[in-house]
Design a protein around this motif. Structure first.
Motif, PDB file in Angstrom:
ATOM      1  N   LEU A   7       7.842   3.861  -1.028  1.00 49.94           N
ATOM      2  CA  LEU A   7       6.384   4.061  -1.085  1.00 49.94           C
ATOM      3  C   LEU A   7       5.691   2.713  -1.285  1.00 49.94           C
ATOM      4  CD1 LEU A   7       3.918   5.938  -1.190  1.00 49.94           C
ATOM      5  CD2 LEU A   7       4.378   6.288  -3.634  1.00 49.94           C
ATOM      6  N   GLY A   8       6.248   1.906  -2.162  1.00 54.58           N
ATOM      7  CA  GLY A   8       5.668   0.594  -2.411  1.00 54.58           C
ATOM      8  C   GLY A   8       5.588  -0.238  -1.138  1.00 54.58           C
ATOM      9  N   GLY A   9       6.640  -0.198  -0.348  1.00 52.73           N
ATOM     10  CA  GLY A   9       6.649  -0.922   0.917  1.00 52.73           C
ATOM     11  C   GLY A   9       5.551  -0.453   1.848  1.00 52.73           C
ATOM     12  N   ARG A  10       5.393   0.857   1.915  1.00 51.20           N
ATOM     13  CA  ARG A  10       4.355   1.418   2.793  1.00 51.20           C
ATOM     14  C   ARG A  10       2.948   1.088   2.308  1.00 51.20           C
ATOM     15  NH1 ARG A  10       5.650   6.573   5.585  1.00 51.20           N
ATOM     16  NH2 ARG A  10       7.829   6.514   6.097  1.00 51.20           N
ATOM     17  N   VAL A  11       2.764   1.166   0.992  1.00 49.73           N
ATOM     18  CA  VAL A  11       1.439   0.851   0.443  1.00 49.73           C
ATOM     19  C   VAL A  11       1.120  -0.613   0.707  1.00 49.73           C
ATOM     20  CG1 VAL A  11       0.144   0.549  -1.694  1.00 49.73           C
ATOM     21  CG2 VAL A  11       1.415   2.664  -1.307  1.00 49.73           C
ATOM     22  N   SER A  12       2.110  -1.461   0.481  1.00 52.59           N
ATOM     23  CA  SER A  12       1.903  -2.897   0.676  1.00 52.59           C
ATOM     24  C   SER A  12       1.436  -3.189   2.094  1.00 52.59           C
ATOM     25  CB  SER A  12       3.215  -3.636   0.381  1.00 52.59           C
ATOM     26  OG  SER A  12       3.062  -5.003   0.603  1.00 52.59           O
ATOM     27  N   GLN A  13       2.111  -2.590   3.054  1.00 51.77           N
ATOM     28  CA  GLN A  13       1.730  -2.815   4.458  1.00 51.77           C
ATOM     29  C   GLN A  13       0.348  -2.241   4.751  1.00 51.77           C
ATOM     30  OE1 GLN A  13       4.395  -1.618   7.485  1.00 51.77           O
ATOM     31  NE2 GLN A  13       5.915  -3.199   6.977  1.00 51.77           N
ATOM     32  N   ALA A  22      -9.974  -4.328   2.180  1.00 55.23           N
ATOM     33  CA  ALA A  22     -10.619  -4.369   0.864  1.00 55.23           C
ATOM     34  C   ALA A  22     -11.559  -3.175   0.723  1.00 55.23           C
ATOM     35  CB  ALA A  22     -11.387  -5.671   0.687  1.00 55.23           C
ATOM     36  N   GLY A  23     -11.950  -2.904  -0.476  1.00 58.26           N
ATOM     37  CA  GLY A  23     -12.912  -1.839  -0.740  1.00 58.26           C
ATOM     38  C   GLY A  23     -12.486  -0.480  -0.211  1.00 58.26           C
ATOM     39  N   SER A  24     -13.447   0.205   0.415  1.00 57.33           N
ATOM     40  CA  SER A  24     -13.189   1.573   0.900  1.00 57.33           C
ATOM     41  C   SER A  24     -12.008   1.640   1.870  1.00 57.33           C
ATOM     42  CB  SER A  24     -14.434   2.124   1.604  1.00 57.33           C
ATOM     43  OG  SER A  24     -15.531   2.070   0.733  1.00 57.33           O
ATOM     44  N   ALA A  25     -11.925   0.639   2.733  1.00 51.50           N
ATOM     45  CA  ALA A  25     -10.842   0.652   3.719  1.00 51.50           C
ATOM     46  C   ALA A  25      -9.482   0.550   3.023  1.00 51.50           C
ATOM     47  CB  ALA A  25     -11.026  -0.485   4.714  1.00 51.50           C
ATOM     48  N   ALA A  26      -9.410  -0.267   1.999  1.00 52.92           N
ATOM     49  CA  ALA A  26      -8.145  -0.410   1.271  1.00 52.92           C
ATOM     50  C   ALA A  26      -7.818   0.887   0.529  1.00 52.92           C
ATOM     51  CB  ALA A  26      -8.225  -1.587   0.286  1.00 52.92           C
ATOM     52  N   ARG A  59      -8.716   3.922   1.317  1.00 55.93           N
ATOM     53  CA  ARG A  59      -8.241   4.923   2.290  1.00 55.93           C
ATOM     54  C   ARG A  59      -6.818   4.632   2.747  1.00 55.93           C
ATOM     55  NH1 ARG A  59     -13.667   5.090   3.834  1.00 55.93           N
ATOM     56  NH2 ARG A  59     -13.403   3.310   5.240  1.00 55.93           N
ATOM     57  N   ALA A  60      -6.543   3.354   2.963  1.00 53.46           N
ATOM     58  CA  ALA A  60      -5.194   2.976   3.400  1.00 53.46           C
ATOM     59  C   ALA A  60      -4.168   3.309   2.314  1.00 53.46           C
ATOM     60  CB  ALA A  60      -5.163   1.483   3.731  1.00 53.46           C
ATOM     61  N   LEU A  61      -4.533   3.024   1.064  1.00 54.28           N
ATOM     62  CA  LEU A  61      -3.646   3.342  -0.054  1.00 54.28           C
ATOM     63  C   LEU A  61      -3.375   4.840  -0.099  1.00 54.28           C
ATOM     64  CD1 LEU A  61      -2.348   2.555  -2.887  1.00 54.28           C
ATOM     65  CD2 LEU A  61      -4.586   3.098  -3.858  1.00 54.28           C
ATOM     66  N   ALA A  62      -4.439   5.600  -0.015  1.00 53.81           N
ATOM     67  CA  ALA A  62      -4.298   7.052  -0.095  1.00 53.81           C
ATOM     68  C   ALA A  62      -3.466   7.588   1.065  1.00 53.81           C
ATOM     69  CB  ALA A  62      -5.687   7.705  -0.122  1.00 53.81           C
ATOM     70  N   ASP A  63      -3.766   7.102   2.263  1.00 48.01           N
ATOM     71  CA  ASP A  63      -3.041   7.612   3.429  1.00 48.01           C
ATOM     72  C   ASP A  63      -1.559   7.199   3.415  1.00 48.01           C
ATOM     73  OD1 ASP A  63      -5.853   7.492   5.749  1.00 48.01           O
ATOM     74  OD2 ASP A  63      -5.068   9.127   4.530  1.00 48.01           O
ATOM     75  N   ALA A  64      -1.263   6.054   2.824  1.00 50.60           N
ATOM     76  CA  ALA A  64       0.147   5.659   2.706  1.00 50.60           C
ATOM     77  C   ALA A  64       0.895   6.687   1.848  1.00 50.60           C
ATOM     78  CB  ALA A  64       0.260   4.257   2.104  1.00 50.60           C
ATOM     79  N   HIS A  65       0.251   7.098   0.770  1.00 51.95           N
ATOM     80  CA  HIS A  65       0.857   8.114  -0.087  1.00 51.95           C
ATOM     81  C   HIS A  65       1.062   9.408   0.681  1.00 51.95           C
ATOM     82  CE1 HIS A  65       0.855   6.619  -4.337  1.00 51.95           C
ATOM     83  NE2 HIS A  65       0.032   5.728  -3.820  1.00 51.95           N
ATOM     84  N   ARG A  66       0.018   9.836   1.363  1.00 53.14           N
ATOM     85  CA  ARG A  66       0.078  11.113   2.057  1.00 53.14           C
ATOM     86  C   ARG A  66       1.122  11.098   3.164  1.00 53.14           C
ATOM     87  NH1 ARG A  66      -3.131  13.700   6.285  1.00 53.14           N
ATOM     88  NH2 ARG A  66      -3.089  15.967   5.938  1.00 53.14           N
ATOM     89  N   ASP A  67       1.123  10.015   3.934  1.00 52.35           N
ATOM     90  CA  ASP A  67       2.100   9.914   5.020  1.00 52.35           C
ATOM     91  C   ASP A  67       3.518   9.935   4.461  1.00 52.35           C
ATOM     92  OD1 ASP A  67       0.105   7.604   7.013  1.00 52.35           O
ATOM     93  OD2 ASP A  67       0.033   9.788   6.788  1.00 52.35           O
ATOM     94  N   TYR A  68       3.710   9.281   3.339  1.00 55.59           N
ATOM     95  CA  TYR A  68       5.045   9.271   2.739  1.00 55.59           C
ATOM     96  C   TYR A  68       5.461  10.681   2.327  1.00 55.59           C
ATOM     97  CZ  TYR A  68       9.159   7.938   0.120  1.00 55.59           C
ATOM     98  OH  TYR A  68      10.445   7.830  -0.309  1.00 55.59           O
ATOM     99  N   ALA A  69       4.520  11.383   1.726  1.00 58.17           N
ATOM    100  CA  ALA A  69       4.824  12.751   1.293  1.00 58.17           C
ATOM    101  C   ALA A  69       5.179  13.637   2.486  1.00 58.17           C
ATOM    102  CB  ALA A  69       3.636  13.340   0.534  1.00 58.17           C
ATOM    103  N   ILE A  70       4.539  13.382   3.610  1.00 61.97           N
ATOM    104  CA  ILE A  70       4.806  14.181   4.804  1.00 61.97           C
ATOM    105  C   ILE A  70       6.148  13.817   5.413  1.00 61.97           C
ATOM    106  CG2 ILE A  70       4.067  14.573   7.194  1.00 61.97           C
ATOM    107  CD1 ILE A  70       1.157  14.321   6.158  1.00 61.97           C
ATOM    108  N   GLN A  71       6.410  12.518   5.479  1.00 61.43           N
ATOM    109  CA  GLN A  71       7.623  12.074   6.174  1.00 61.43           C
ATOM    110  C   GLN A  71       8.878  12.127   5.327  1.00 61.43           C
ATOM    111  OE1 GLN A  71       6.256   8.352   7.816  1.00 61.43           O
ATOM    112  NE2 GLN A  71       4.661   9.544   8.880  1.00 61.43           N
ATOM    113  N   ARG A  72       8.723  12.048   4.031  1.00 63.88           N
ATOM    114  CA  ARG A  72       9.871  12.130   3.128  1.00 63.88           C
ATOM    115  C   ARG A  72       9.574  13.141   2.032  1.00 63.88           C
ATOM    116  NH1 ARG A  72      14.244   7.918   2.529  1.00 63.88           N
ATOM    117  NH2 ARG A  72      15.173   9.969   2.673  1.00 63.88           N
ATOM    118  N   PRO A  73       9.433  14.400   2.423  1.00 72.68           N
ATOM    119  CA  PRO A  73       9.013  15.416   1.450  1.00 72.68           C
ATOM    120  C   PRO A  73       9.953  15.551   0.251  1.00 72.68           C
ATOM    121  CG  PRO A  73       9.809  16.423   3.501  1.00 72.68           C
ATOM    122  CD  PRO A  73       9.643  14.950   3.771  1.00 72.68           C
ATOM    123  N   GLY A  74      11.244  15.416   0.501  1.00 73.39           N
ATOM    124  CA  GLY A  74      12.181  15.570  -0.604  1.00 73.39           C
ATOM    125  C   GLY A  74      12.122  14.412  -1.578  1.00 73.39           C
ATOM    126  N   ALA A  75      12.116  13.204  -1.000  1.00 72.54           N
ATOM    127  CA  ALA A  75      12.036  12.017  -1.854  1.00 72.54           C
ATOM    128  C   ALA A  75      10.705  12.010  -2.616  1.00 72.54           C
ATOM    129  CB  ALA A  75      12.180  10.758  -0.998  1.00 72.54           C
TER     130      ALA A  75
END
Lengths: 192, 192
Positions: free
Chosen positions: A65-71, A77-81, A83-99
DNA sequence: GTAAAAACCTAAAGCCTGTAGGAGAGGGTG
DNA sequence: CACCCTCTCCTACAGGCTTTAGGTTTTTAC
């Protein structure tokens, strides 16, 4: 009988994959052993006990997750960052539901204090810099963001992630917009 | 040998109390049976299986939480109602840690669709009436509130609730204030 | 009192976790 | 090549959990 020469990382990776495929609740020492085609007792050469196996999966998830958030937040910055942070979390949850599910369970203090967890915290604090938040309040803002994002994904867990529900996605967008507003209007005085 | 004449509600209540005292992870059919001084197999007269036992605890927790939320928000509106709603959740998590923990686990569709869950949703929607939120967005707002509150409490779970951590409490207050601001500044147009 | 219902028990099977001790595969050295 | 050491993996086992089946005993209803 050729040896697979398992290692701890290999065992934990297999556990995470199993969790993704069969659900976190299906994760057991025995199930991982079957997956790796060894006897359950063999895994105790690599992980201390079941709890350590779960902690290992949590740590792997935090690292990924850290790797994805970093990228995702790089160069934003600001709102864009945010949203990117949030979407990194969400995408991770979708792609690696078990982890990802592993992260919903209480973590031991080593995991909480791990470099992987610290990395995500650091990245989250960096995202807060895009907002006018008093330095003393940065930790509160980071906790708010983490709570909202993870709380939302946890609530959404009952639905099948694979079938995106339009209303749930609208709620997600609304939640992130709400977070943005809350951060943008953070009180400047130290009085709270 | 006098019979205790157990009932399903009694079994579930015992399970919830056990979870509060020993932690949710200690909850099992066997542990509940020991607590009630019967053999494990006897409990299957009252609950279908282990999963049904857990669902029962979830439902009990939802019912209790609903009662507390109902009392807390009565006669309040806007920010005051939001704070009362949030504090009802937090107080419940502190006073019934095991029962509350049950709510962090995925619920089956019956539980999700239960009257107890619906009650909390209804109360939450009522709290939203204290803010100018377009009717179509009410569900998004409710999910935001639920996500933030539960997300925060879940993150806080690692700490010992009994020892209130001042920084964590400040973060809690900051989070509710942030929620209030986000709700107060909800966009009025339908575009999102 | 009698009959029926239901609470509770025993027995058993299957699965999981984890420990102890041993076998043997793999690698290094002489 | 032979020998030795390390460590992966196995077998055996004990104890615990979940659940089903069949039976016993207590409670309830008439």
């Amino acid at each position: 009988m050729p040896r697979m020469n398992l290692t701890e990382p290999a065992v934990i990776a297999a556990a995470a994959e199993l969790a993704d495929e069969a659900g976190f609740e299906a994760l057991s020492v025995s199930a991982v052993a079957r997956r790796l085609e060894v006897q359950p007792a063999s895994l105790y050469s690599h992980v201390r006990d079941r709890s350590a196996l779960l902690s290992g999966v949590q740590r792997l998830a935090l690292g990924e997750l850290g790797g994805r958030v970093s990228q995702a937040v790089a160069g934003r910055a600001g709102s864009a960052a945010l949203r990117a942070l949030a979407d990194a979390h969400r995408d991770y949850a979708i792609q690696r539901p078990g982890a990802w599910s592993a992260l919903q369970y209480p973590a031991d203090e080593h995991t909480v204090a791990s470099p992987e967890a610290a990395r995500i915290a650091t990245l989250s604090i960096a995202v807060m810099r895009g907002y006018r938040i008093p330095p003393d309040d940065a930790v509160h803002a980071v906790r708010l963001v983490a709570a909202t994002i993870n709380g939302f994904l946890a609530l959404d867990r009952g639905q099948a992630f694979a079938h995106r529900n339009e209303s749930a996605h609208q709620s997600w967008l609304a939640a992130i917009a709400a977070l943005d507003r809350a951060l943008s209007t953070w009180p400047q005085g130290s009085g709270k």
